[in-house]
Each structure stands twice: as C-alpha cells, then as structure tokens.
Write a protein that holds these residues in place. Structure first.
Motif, PDB file in Angstrom:
ATOM      1  N   ASP A   1       0.862  -1.175   0.000  1.00  0.00           N
ATOM      2  CA  ASP A   1       0.000   0.000   0.000  1.00  0.00           C
ATOM      3  C   ASP A   1       0.895   1.220   0.000  1.00  0.00           C
ATOM      4  O   ASP A   1       1.756   1.359   0.867  1.00  0.00           O
ATOM      5  CB  ASP A   1      -0.903   0.010   1.230  1.00  0.00           C
ATOM      6  CG  ASP A   1      -1.865  -1.173   1.248  1.00  0.00           C
ATOM      7  OD1 ASP A   1      -2.411  -1.490   0.181  1.00  0.00           O
ATOM      8  OD2 ASP A   1      -2.039  -1.774   2.321  1.00  0.00           O
ATOM      9  N   GLU A   2       0.709   2.112  -0.974  1.00  0.00           N
ATOM     10  CA  GLU A   2       1.602   3.249  -1.121  1.00  0.00           C
ATOM     11  C   GLU A   2       0.838   4.564  -1.205  1.00  0.00           C
ATOM     12  O   GLU A   2      -0.239   4.638  -1.791  1.00  0.00           O
ATOM     13  CB  GLU A   2       2.455   3.115  -2.378  1.00  0.00           C
ATOM     14  CG  GLU A   2       3.448   1.967  -2.351  1.00  0.00           C
ATOM     15  CD  GLU A   2       4.296   1.927  -3.616  1.00  0.00           C
ATOM     16  OE1 GLU A   2       5.471   1.514  -3.513  1.00  0.00           O
ATOM     17  OE2 GLU A   2       3.785   2.301  -4.684  1.00  0.00           O
ATOM     18  N   ILE A   3       1.444   5.581  -0.611  1.00  0.00           N
ATOM     19  CA  ILE A   3       0.992   6.951  -0.811  1.00  0.00           C
ATOM     20  C   ILE A   3       1.956   7.558  -1.809  1.00  0.00           C
ATOM     21  O   ILE A   3       3.167   7.606  -1.571  1.00  0.00           O
ATOM     22  CB  ILE A   3       0.984   7.757   0.505  1.00  0.00           C
ATOM     23  CG1 ILE A   3      -0.019   7.152   1.493  1.00  0.00           C
ATOM     24  CG2 ILE A   3       0.630   9.207   0.245  1.00  0.00           C
ATOM     25  CD1 ILE A   3       0.568   6.142   2.427  1.00  0.00           C
TER      26      ILE A   3
ATOM     27  N   ARG B   1       5.253   3.759   2.048  1.00  0.00           N
ATOM     28  CA  ARG B   1       4.564   2.473   2.107  1.00  0.00           C
ATOM     29  C   ARG B   1       4.073   2.215   3.523  1.00  0.00           C
ATOM     30  O   ARG B   1       4.867   2.031   4.433  1.00  0.00           O
ATOM     31  CB  ARG B   1       5.505   1.345   1.656  1.00  0.00           C
ATOM     32  CG  ARG B   1       5.901   1.435   0.191  1.00  0.00           C
ATOM     33  CD  ARG B   1       6.802   0.301  -0.215  1.00  0.00           C
ATOM     34  NE  ARG B   1       7.126   0.370  -1.640  1.00  0.00           N
ATOM     35  CZ  ARG B   1       7.927  -0.504  -2.268  1.00  0.00           C
ATOM     36  NH1 ARG B   1       8.492  -1.500  -1.584  1.00  0.00           N
ATOM     37  NH2 ARG B   1       8.158  -0.370  -3.562  1.00  0.00           N
ATOM     38  N   SER B   2       2.771   2.243   3.707  1.00  0.00           N
ATOM     39  CA  SER B   2       2.190   2.035   5.025  1.00  0.00           C
ATOM     40  C   SER B   2       0.689   1.831   4.897  1.00  0.00           C
ATOM     41  O   SER B   2      -0.020   2.713   4.405  1.00  0.00           O
ATOM     42  CB  SER B   2       2.463   3.251   5.927  1.00  0.00           C
ATOM     43  OG  SER B   2       1.654   3.227   7.074  1.00  0.00           O
ATOM     44  N   SER B   3       0.221   0.674   5.315  1.00  0.00           N
ATOM     45  CA  SER B   3      -1.219   0.403   5.283  1.00  0.00           C
ATOM     46  C   SER B   3      -1.962   1.296   6.271  1.00  0.00           C
ATOM     47  O   SER B   3      -3.055   1.780   5.992  1.00  0.00           O
ATOM     48  CB  SER B   3      -1.481  -1.075   5.618  1.00  0.00           C
ATOM     49  OG  SER B   3      -0.900  -1.920   4.650  1.00  0.00           O
TER      50      SER B   3
ATOM     51  N   TYR C   1       5.437   5.059  13.913  1.00  0.00           N
ATOM     52  CA  TYR C   1       4.146   4.597  14.437  1.00  0.00           C
ATOM     53  C   TYR C   1       3.530   3.596  13.471  1.00  0.00           C
ATOM     54  O   TYR C   1       3.678   3.717  12.253  1.00  0.00           O
ATOM     55  CB  TYR C   1       3.179   5.767  14.642  1.00  0.00           C
ATOM     56  CG  TYR C   1       3.539   6.647  15.816  1.00  0.00           C
ATOM     57  CD1 TYR C   1       3.241   6.255  17.119  1.00  0.00           C
ATOM     58  CD2 TYR C   1       4.181   7.865  15.633  1.00  0.00           C
ATOM     59  CE1 TYR C   1       3.569   7.052  18.204  1.00  0.00           C
ATOM     60  CE2 TYR C   1       4.518   8.681  16.711  1.00  0.00           C
ATOM     61  CZ  TYR C   1       4.207   8.256  17.987  1.00  0.00           C
ATOM     62  OH  TYR C   1       4.543   9.062  19.057  1.00  0.00           O
ATOM     63  N   GLY C   2       2.830   2.613  14.044  1.00  0.00           N
ATOM     64  CA  GLY C   2       2.174   1.612  13.208  1.00  0.00           C
ATOM     65  C   GLY C   2       3.164   0.925  12.292  1.00  0.00           C
ATOM     66  O   GLY C   2       4.249   0.527  12.725  1.00  0.00           O
ATOM     67  N   ASP C   3       2.808   0.823  11.032  1.00  0.00           N
ATOM     68  CA  ASP C   3       3.700   0.146  10.079  1.00  0.00           C
ATOM     69  C   ASP C   3       4.473   1.139   9.210  1.00  0.00           C
ATOM     70  O   ASP C   3       5.029   0.762   8.179  1.00  0.00           O
ATOM     71  CB  ASP C   3       2.905  -0.823   9.200  1.00  0.00           C
ATOM     72  CG  ASP C   3       1.878  -0.128   8.322  1.00  0.00           C
ATOM     73  OD1 ASP C   3       1.633   1.077   8.522  1.00  0.00           O
ATOM     74  OD2 ASP C   3       1.311  -0.793   7.432  1.00  0.00           O
ATOM     75  N   TRP C   4       4.502   2.422   9.631  1.00  0.00           N
ATOM     76  CA  TRP C   4       5.340   3.393   8.922  1.00  0.00           C
ATOM     77  C   TRP C   4       6.734   3.331   9.512  1.00  0.00           C
ATOM     78  O   TRP C   4       6.964   3.695  10.651  1.00  0.00           O
ATOM     79  CB  TRP C   4       4.763   4.799   9.033  1.00  0.00           C
ATOM     80  CG  TRP C   4       5.451   5.813   8.158  1.00  0.00           C
ATOM     81  CD1 TRP C   4       6.390   5.565   7.194  1.00  0.00           C
ATOM     82  CD2 TRP C   4       5.266   7.234   8.175  1.00  0.00           C
ATOM     83  NE1 TRP C   4       6.791   6.728   6.603  1.00  0.00           N
ATOM     84  CE2 TRP C   4       6.125   7.774   7.179  1.00  0.00           C
ATOM     85  CE3 TRP C   4       4.450   8.091   8.914  1.00  0.00           C
ATOM     86  CZ2 TRP C   4       6.194   9.134   6.915  1.00  0.00           C
ATOM     87  CZ3 TRP C   4       4.519   9.452   8.656  1.00  0.00           C
ATOM     88  CH2 TRP C   4       5.381   9.967   7.666  1.00  0.00           C
ATOM     89  N   SER C   5       7.668   2.831   8.740  1.00  0.00           N
ATOM     90  CA  SER C   5       9.018   2.562   9.213  1.00  0.00           C
ATOM     91  C   SER C   5       9.713   3.815   9.746  1.00  0.00           C
ATOM     92  O   SER C   5       9.674   4.877   9.121  1.00  0.00           O
ATOM     93  CB  SER C   5       9.855   1.970   8.062  1.00  0.00           C
ATOM     94  OG  SER C   5      11.212   1.925   8.399  1.00  0.00           O
ATOM     95  N   LEU C   6      10.364   3.670  10.898  1.00  0.00           N
ATOM     96  CA  LEU C   6      11.141   4.777  11.462  1.00  0.00           C
ATOM     97  C   LEU C   6      12.283   5.160  10.528  1.00  0.00           C
ATOM     98  O   LEU C   6      12.653   6.326  10.429  1.00  0.00           O
ATOM     99  CB  LEU C   6      11.697   4.381  12.835  1.00  0.00           C
ATOM    100  CG  LEU C   6      12.537   5.438  13.565  1.00  0.00           C
ATOM    101  CD1 LEU C   6      11.710   6.693  13.832  1.00  0.00           C
ATOM    102  CD2 LEU C   6      13.088   4.882  14.874  1.00  0.00           C
ATOM    103  N   GLU C   7      12.833   4.162   9.816  1.00  0.00           N
ATOM    104  CA  GLU C   7      13.929   4.419   8.894  1.00  0.00           C
ATOM    105  C   GLU C   7      13.511   5.385   7.775  1.00  0.00           C
ATOM    106  O   GLU C   7      14.343   6.085   7.200  1.00  0.00           O
ATOM    107  CB  GLU C   7      14.444   3.114   8.279  1.00  0.00           C
ATOM    108  CG  GLU C   7      15.253   2.239   9.228  1.00  0.00           C
ATOM    109  CD  GLU C   7      14.393   1.551  10.289  1.00  0.00           C
ATOM    110  OE1 GLU C   7      13.160   1.424  10.069  1.00  0.00           O
ATOM    111  OE2 GLU C   7      14.948   1.144  11.332  1.00  0.00           O
ATOM    112  N   ASP C   8      12.206   5.420   7.466  1.00  0.00           N
ATOM    113  CA  ASP C   8      11.735   6.302   6.404  1.00  0.00           C
ATOM    114  C   ASP C   8      11.747   7.762   6.833  1.00  0.00           C
ATOM    115  O   ASP C   8      11.537   8.653   6.003  1.00  0.00           O
ATOM    116  CB  ASP C   8      10.311   5.906   5.971  1.00  0.00           C
ATOM    117  CG  ASP C   8       9.912   6.548   4.649  1.00  0.00           C
ATOM    118  OD1 ASP C   8      10.752   6.542   3.720  1.00  0.00           O
ATOM    119  OD2 ASP C   8       8.791   7.074   4.557  1.00  0.00           O
TER     120      ASP C   8
END
Length: 207
Positions: A66-68, A77-79, A159-166
C-alpha cells in the motif's frame, strides 16, 4: 515555511509531564518553587524552528504494498497511513525543533548529579516541542478550513507500520536540514526535542 517566534510552556502541562496530577497531588512550596524557577530559566533556552512542505497525493493499494504516491515521486509504504489518508488529496509534512540549548543545560545538571533539575529541563523541552507543532498544526488547520477542507490527525514515522527508517526520506522531503535537524545511526532526531509528522487534507463533505 511557517514562523513560530515564541513558545510558552504552560505550567500545568509541565506538571502533567512530570507526573504530578494537580487534583490529587499537592506540591510543597519548595518543590513548586523549584519547578517554576527551572521553567523560567529553561523557557529562555527554547528556540523554536519549523519546516513545512505540502504536496498533492494519490493512494495506491495492491497485493504487494500500500503506497501513498506524491507528485514529486516520493512514496510512503504504510497500510496504516493509507487508511488515514483514504479520502485525502493533499498532505503536509511538518518538522519542528526547539534547538539544542535546553538539552545541553539538562546534560550539565546530570553531570552535577542534579537529577531533579535535569528532569525538569528535559520535561520543559518535551512540552515545548509539542506546543510548537501544535501551533503549526493550528495555523495549517485555520488556512485549510477557510478553503473548505478538513485535516486528519497527525501521524509520525515509527508509528504503526510506517518505518522509522523512512524518517530520513521524509525529513529530506520537508527540508528539515534547513532548521538543523539531523538523524543519528538509530534514526533518532538531533536535536533531541524535535518532532516530525504528516497531516492529510480532505474536502469537507457537504450534506
């Protein structure tokens, strides 16, 4: 870039951050005086800076991810984030910092083993950073509501499935380097009292 010239740290919010509940905990005069004295001194070391970016987006959901999708080509990429932004056509990226003076004061207290003073300084910094991003959020909300739009809640990398690395790519997109924000090897922001977040913008539904 929105300008926040000064940020006032509310005493009540500082007490909450320190774990004191005014309705249940009665501070003795000495402790209350120490907190107020530290707040007044710490307030002078708060140097708020902000960086803001905005861009139109589209949502792409598929079997793989899932992408914005941003107009510039940047992707997230984060649902979880996709669900938040489902009805949005635009997003804002916000990064704020209060600078590093206050955390250096905290570290001096720690070296002197003045733990309570260090704790107060750290708490002032945390509240000041939150107050700063709240002010930016309010300015954006006021502008968008005049144009018939509404905002989502804020959402931050990690937070959630949004990667901290991003957060690195997110801060690059915002232009956070222009206000002195950098990431260490663990993707933690420096200065420490810095916050990054994304807000979605959607058209207000009419009945």
């Amino acid at each position: 870039m929105l300008k926040i010239l000064t940020v006032e740290v509310p005493y009540n919010k500082l007490l909450t951050r320190l774990g004191y509940l005014q309705t249940k905990t009665k501070l003795d005069e000495k402790t209350a005086g120490l907190i107020r004295e530290n707040l007044n001194l710490s307030q002078k070391l708060v140097k708020p800076q902000t960086a803001v970016a905005f861009e139109n987006i589209t949502i792409s959901g598929g079997k793989v991810s899932d992408e914005i999708l941003f107009e510039s080509g940047y992707k997230i990429r984060s649902s979880n984030l996709m669900a938040l932004l489902r009805d949005c056509f635009k997003v804002y990226g916000i990064s704020v910092t209060i600078g590093g003076l206050l955390e250096r004061r905290r570290d001096v207290f720690l070296k002197k083993k003045e733990t309570f003073n260090a704790l107060i300084s750290d708490a002032v910094g945390s509240v000041a950073a939150e107050e700063t991003i709240d002010l930016v959020n309010a300015q954006i909300k006021s502008y968008e509501e005049k144009n018939g739009n509404i905002l989502t809640r804020r959402y931050s990398p990690g937070y959630g499935d949004w990667s901290l690395e991003d957060n690195k790519h997110f801060l690059d997109w915002i232009g956070a380097k222009h206000i002195g924000i950098k990431l260490n090897e663990f993707c933690q922001m420096n200065p420490e009292k810095s916050i990054s977040a994304l807000i979605g913008v959607a058209k207000r539904k009419t009945e």
